[in-house]
Design a protein around this motif. Structure first.
Motif, PDB file in Angstrom:
ATOM      1  N   ASP A  33       0.835  -1.211   0.000  1.00  0.00           N
ATOM      2  CA  ASP A  33       0.000   0.000   0.000  1.00  0.00           C
ATOM      3  C   ASP A  33       0.868   1.260   0.000  1.00  0.00           C
ATOM      4  OD1 ASP A  33      -2.263  -1.545   0.016  1.00  0.00           O
ATOM      5  OD2 ASP A  33      -2.598  -1.396   2.175  1.00  0.00           O
ATOM      6  N   SER A  34       1.991   1.193   0.724  1.00  0.00           N
ATOM      7  CA  SER A  34       2.910   2.336   0.777  1.00  0.00           C
ATOM      8  C   SER A  34       3.540   2.582  -0.589  1.00  0.00           C
ATOM      9  CB  SER A  34       4.000   2.077   1.819  1.00  0.00           C
ATOM     10  OG  SER A  34       4.942   3.129   1.837  1.00  0.00           O
ATOM     11  N   TYR A  35       3.867   1.509  -1.294  1.00  0.00           N
ATOM     12  CA  TYR A  35       4.440   1.613  -2.638  1.00  0.00           C
ATOM     13  C   TYR A  35       3.447   2.263  -3.603  1.00  0.00           C
ATOM     14  CZ  TYR A  35       5.539  -0.090  -7.357  1.00  0.00           C
ATOM     15  OH  TYR A  35       5.762  -0.183  -8.701  1.00  0.00           O
ATOM     16  N   VAL A  36       2.214   1.797  -3.565  1.00  0.00           N
ATOM     17  CA  VAL A  36       1.172   2.340  -4.430  1.00  0.00           C
ATOM     18  C   VAL A  36       0.939   3.822  -4.127  1.00  0.00           C
ATOM     19  CG1 VAL A  36      -1.284   2.229  -5.014  1.00  0.00           C
ATOM     20  CG2 VAL A  36       0.032   0.114  -4.749  1.00  0.00           C
ATOM     21  N   ALA A  37       0.913   4.152  -2.832  1.00  0.00           N
ATOM     22  CA  ALA A  37       0.688   5.538  -2.420  1.00  0.00           C
ATOM     23  C   ALA A  37       1.850   6.433  -2.851  1.00  0.00           C
ATOM     24  CB  ALA A  37       0.508   5.611  -0.898  1.00  0.00           C
ATOM     25  N   TYR A  38       3.075   5.886  -2.815  1.00  0.00           N
ATOM     26  CA  TYR A  38       4.244   6.667  -3.221  1.00  0.00           C
ATOM     27  C   TYR A  38       4.150   7.050  -4.695  1.00  0.00           C
ATOM     28  CZ  TYR A  38       9.081   8.010  -4.089  1.00  0.00           C
ATOM     29  OH  TYR A  38      10.207   8.705  -4.444  1.00  0.00           O
ATOM     30  N   VAL A  39       3.780   6.083  -5.536  1.00  0.00           N
ATOM     31  CA  VAL A  39       3.651   6.359  -6.969  1.00  0.00           C
ATOM     32  C   VAL A  39       2.604   7.444  -7.203  1.00  0.00           C
ATOM     33  CG1 VAL A  39       2.957   5.403  -9.201  1.00  0.00           C
ATOM     34  CG2 VAL A  39       4.410   4.067  -7.664  1.00  0.00           C
ATOM     35  N   ASP A  40       1.474   7.338  -6.519  1.00  0.00           N
ATOM     36  CA  ASP A  40       0.413   8.335  -6.689  1.00  0.00           C
ATOM     37  C   ASP A  40       0.859   9.715  -6.202  1.00  0.00           C
ATOM     38  OD1 ASP A  40      -1.280   6.465  -7.765  1.00  0.00           O
ATOM     39  OD2 ASP A  40      -2.246   5.968  -5.860  1.00  0.00           O
ATOM     40  N   GLU A  48       8.547  21.045 -11.953  1.00  0.00           N
ATOM     41  CA  GLU A  48       9.627  21.951 -11.529  1.00  0.00           C
ATOM     42  C   GLU A  48      10.278  21.465 -10.242  1.00  0.00           C
ATOM     43  OE1 GLU A  48      10.293  26.666 -10.342  1.00  0.00           O
ATOM     44  OE2 GLU A  48       8.372  25.986 -11.149  1.00  0.00           O
ATOM     45  N   ASN A  49       9.446  21.028  -9.284  1.00  0.00           N
ATOM     46  CA  ASN A  49       9.982  20.532  -8.020  1.00  0.00           C
ATOM     47  C   ASN A  49      10.629  19.162  -8.189  1.00  0.00           C
ATOM     48  OD1 ASN A  49       9.198  22.782  -6.534  1.00  0.00           O
ATOM     49  ND2 ASN A  49       7.166  21.947  -6.129  1.00  0.00           N
ATOM     50  N   LEU A  50      10.070  18.357  -9.054  1.00  0.00           N
ATOM     51  CA  LEU A  50      10.625  17.027  -9.279  1.00  0.00           C
ATOM     52  C   LEU A  50      12.006  17.090  -9.924  1.00  0.00           C
ATOM     53  CD1 LEU A  50       7.686  14.806 -10.598  1.00  0.00           C
ATOM     54  CD2 LEU A  50       9.005  14.457  -8.515  1.00  0.00           C
ATOM     55  N   LYS A  51      12.189  18.032 -10.847  1.00  0.00           N
ATOM     56  CA  LYS A  51      13.440  18.113 -11.597  1.00  0.00           C
ATOM     57  C   LYS A  51      14.640  18.250 -10.674  1.00  0.00           C
ATOM     58  CE  LYS A  51      15.662  20.489 -15.454  1.00  0.00           C
ATOM     59  NZ  LYS A  51      15.536  21.551 -16.486  1.00  0.00           N
ATOM     60  N   ALA A  52      14.504  19.045  -9.624  1.00  0.00           N
ATOM     61  CA  ALA A  52      15.630  19.293  -8.715  1.00  0.00           C
ATOM     62  C   ALA A  52      16.016  18.038  -7.932  1.00  0.00           C
ATOM     63  CB  ALA A  52      15.275  20.424  -7.751  1.00  0.00           C
ATOM     64  N   ASP A  53      15.042  17.164  -7.658  1.00  0.00           N
ATOM     65  CA  ASP A  53      15.299  15.988  -6.815  1.00  0.00           C
ATOM     66  C   ASP A  53      14.995  14.683  -7.538  1.00  0.00           C
ATOM     67  OD1 ASP A  53      15.966  17.551  -4.488  1.00  0.00           O
ATOM     68  OD2 ASP A  53      13.836  17.983  -4.265  1.00  0.00           O
ATOM     69  N   TRP A  54      15.036  14.701  -8.854  1.00  0.00           N
ATOM     70  CA  TRP A  54      14.574  13.528  -9.594  1.00  0.00           C
ATOM     71  C   TRP A  54      15.385  12.270  -9.278  1.00  0.00           C
ATOM     72  CZ3 TRP A  54      10.478  11.639 -11.456  1.00  0.00           C
ATOM     73  CH2 TRP A  54      10.527  10.522 -12.295  1.00  0.00           C
ATOM     74  N   LYS A  55      16.685  12.394  -9.140  1.00  0.00           N
ATOM     75  CA  LYS A  55      17.515  11.212  -8.858  1.00  0.00           C
ATOM     76  C   LYS A  55      17.116  10.568  -7.536  1.00  0.00           C
ATOM     77  CE  LYS A  55      21.665  12.360 -11.521  1.00  0.00           C
ATOM     78  NZ  LYS A  55      23.134  12.602 -11.459  1.00  0.00           N
ATOM     79  N   ALA A  56      16.870  11.397  -6.531  1.00  0.00           N
ATOM     80  CA  ALA A  56      16.459  10.879  -5.225  1.00  0.00           C
ATOM     81  C   ALA A  56      15.070  10.248  -5.303  1.00  0.00           C
ATOM     82  CB  ALA A  56      16.476  11.993  -4.189  1.00  0.00           C
ATOM     83  N   VAL A  57      14.173  10.879  -6.048  1.00  0.00           N
ATOM     84  CA  VAL A  57      12.815  10.360  -6.205  1.00  0.00           C
ATOM     85  C   VAL A  57      12.849   9.000  -6.895  1.00  0.00           C
ATOM     86  CG1 VAL A  57      10.622  10.706  -7.428  1.00  0.00           C
ATOM     87  CG2 VAL A  57      11.693  12.613  -6.216  1.00  0.00           C
ATOM     88  N   ASP A  58      13.638   8.899  -7.940  1.00  0.00           N
ATOM     89  CA  ASP A  58      13.718   7.653  -8.697  1.00  0.00           C
ATOM     90  C   ASP A  58      14.381   6.547  -7.877  1.00  0.00           C
ATOM     91  OD1 ASP A  58      13.132   6.313 -11.115  1.00  0.00           O
ATOM     92  OD2 ASP A  58      15.219   6.457 -11.741  1.00  0.00           O
ATOM     93  N   GLU A  60      14.315   6.301  -4.612  1.00  0.00           N
ATOM     94  CA  GLU A  60      13.333   5.905  -3.595  1.00  0.00           C
ATOM     95  C   GLU A  60      12.278   4.991  -4.217  1.00  0.00           C
ATOM     96  OE1 GLU A  60      11.331   5.738   0.133  1.00  0.00           O
ATOM     97  OE2 GLU A  60      13.392   6.141  -0.502  1.00  0.00           O
ATOM     98  N   TYR A  61      11.900   5.280  -5.437  1.00  0.00           N
ATOM     99  CA  TYR A  61      10.944   4.403  -6.121  1.00  0.00           C
ATOM    100  C   TYR A  61      11.517   2.999  -6.271  1.00  0.00           C
ATOM    101  CZ  TYR A  61       8.484   1.970  -9.759  1.00  0.00           C
ATOM    102  OH  TYR A  61       7.819   0.987 -10.455  1.00  0.00           O
ATOM    103  N   ASP A  62      12.770   2.905  -6.702  1.00  0.00           N
ATOM    104  CA  ASP A  62      13.404   1.590  -6.881  1.00  0.00           C
ATOM    105  C   ASP A  62      13.402   0.806  -5.568  1.00  0.00           C
ATOM    106  OD1 ASP A  62      13.901   1.991  -9.559  1.00  0.00           O
ATOM    107  OD2 ASP A  62      15.924   2.737  -9.251  1.00  0.00           O
ATOM    108  N   ARG A  63      13.710   1.495  -4.475  1.00  0.00           N
ATOM    109  CA  ARG A  63      13.740   0.829  -3.169  1.00  0.00           C
ATOM    110  C   ARG A  63      12.351   0.310  -2.796  1.00  0.00           C
ATOM    111  NH1 ARG A  63      12.610   1.614   2.003  1.00  0.00           N
ATOM    112  NH2 ARG A  63      11.721   3.691   1.662  1.00  0.00           N
ATOM    113  N   ARG A  64      11.359   1.141  -2.937  1.00  0.00           N
ATOM    114  CA  ARG A  64       9.993   0.749  -2.581  1.00  0.00           C
ATOM    115  C   ARG A  64       9.463  -0.346  -3.511  1.00  0.00           C
ATOM    116  NH1 ARG A  64       6.819   4.512   0.629  1.00  0.00           N
ATOM    117  NH2 ARG A  64       8.126   6.221   1.382  1.00  0.00           N
ATOM    118  N   SER A  65       9.852  -0.277  -4.779  1.00  0.00           N
ATOM    119  CA  SER A  65       9.419  -1.285  -5.731  1.00  0.00           C
ATOM    120  C   SER A  65       9.974  -2.658  -5.363  1.00  0.00           C
ATOM    121  CB  SER A  65       9.879  -0.892  -7.139  1.00  0.00           C
ATOM    122  OG  SER A  65       9.532  -1.893  -8.074  1.00  0.00           O
TER     123      SER A  65
END
Length: 219
Positions: A33-40, A48-58, A60-65
């Motif tokens: 459920d946490s993984y699904v919520a993270y994607v949403d 604009e906000n994602l661009k600055a932290d995209w590597k960290a966001v991606d 974190e996605y890999d870890r949760r996946s």
């Protein structure tokens, strides 16, 4: 009495194992459920906000996946959970592709593309700075320039030839400075040969490009 104690111990053990299994499945469901919520949640963040932290966001996605995939194995009936995980995976990959396009740098202008071809990507910008050209590399710079023009002479428009001439004159100007900074006689001789090759090629093909444009204008 002894049998009663044994039966009670077995019952407690079974209850304990059942409780552990329930906790494990509950934890696995929460992970999914946490993984699904993270994607949403990521999809609701501005580009604009994602661009600055995209590597960290991606990352974190890999870890949760990975955690979600592991959690699926802990669920007794994971068919519904598997569908949720797969749906979120597809959703994220589509979103990632979209963001990759958004984050991509704008395509260089035709003029910049021509300069990149003549000198190498990013070597010459609007500032027309040739300070990177020195006595050690100027011969190879002339080589690339003249050979690139030779390979593309039939494709250049009149405007392209005007830009080629502008760049050529700027390179020649830099050569006057480099000659005083240790340019060898051998390299100077080779550059002279390239210049002899370039001059008639420019004159003939620039005239040809202009003639073709005049024909097109009359049609």
């Amino acid at each position: 009495m002894k049998n009663i104690k044994i039966a009670a111990a077995v019952t407690l053990l079974v209850l304990g194992l059942t409780s552990c299994k329930d906790e494990k499945q509950e934890k696995a469901q929460k992970t999914i459920d946490s993984y699904v919520a993270y994607v949403d949640s990521v999809k609701n963040v501005s580009a604009e906000n994602l661009k600055a932290d995209w590597k960290a966001v991606d990352a974190e996605y890999d870890r949760r996946s990975q955690e979600a995939q592991t959690a699926l194995a802990d669920l007794k009936d994971n068919s519904a959970a598997t569908e949720k995980v797969n749906a979120s995976k597809i959703k994220y990959e589509e979103f990632k592709n979209e963001m990759t396009t958004v984050f991509a740098p704008p395509a260089p202008s035709p003029k910049q593309q021509l300069r990149d071809a003549l000198f190498g990507a990013g070597k010459i910008g609007d500032d027309m700075n040739f300070s990177w050209v020195n006595a050690q590399n100027i011969h190879s710079v002339y080589q690339q320039f003249v050979h690139t023009v030779e390979n593309n002479k039939d494709k250049y428009s009149r405007e392209d030839w005007d830009e080629v001439k502008l760049m050529y004159e700027a390179l020649d100007s830099r050569k006057n400075t480099v000659e005083k900074e240790g340019l060898t006689a051998e390299d100077n001789r080779k550059i002279a040969g390239l210049k002899v090759k370039f001059a008639p090629m420019y004159t003939v093909n620039r005239m040809g490009a202009k003639s073709e444009e005049n024909k097109d204008a009359k049609k």
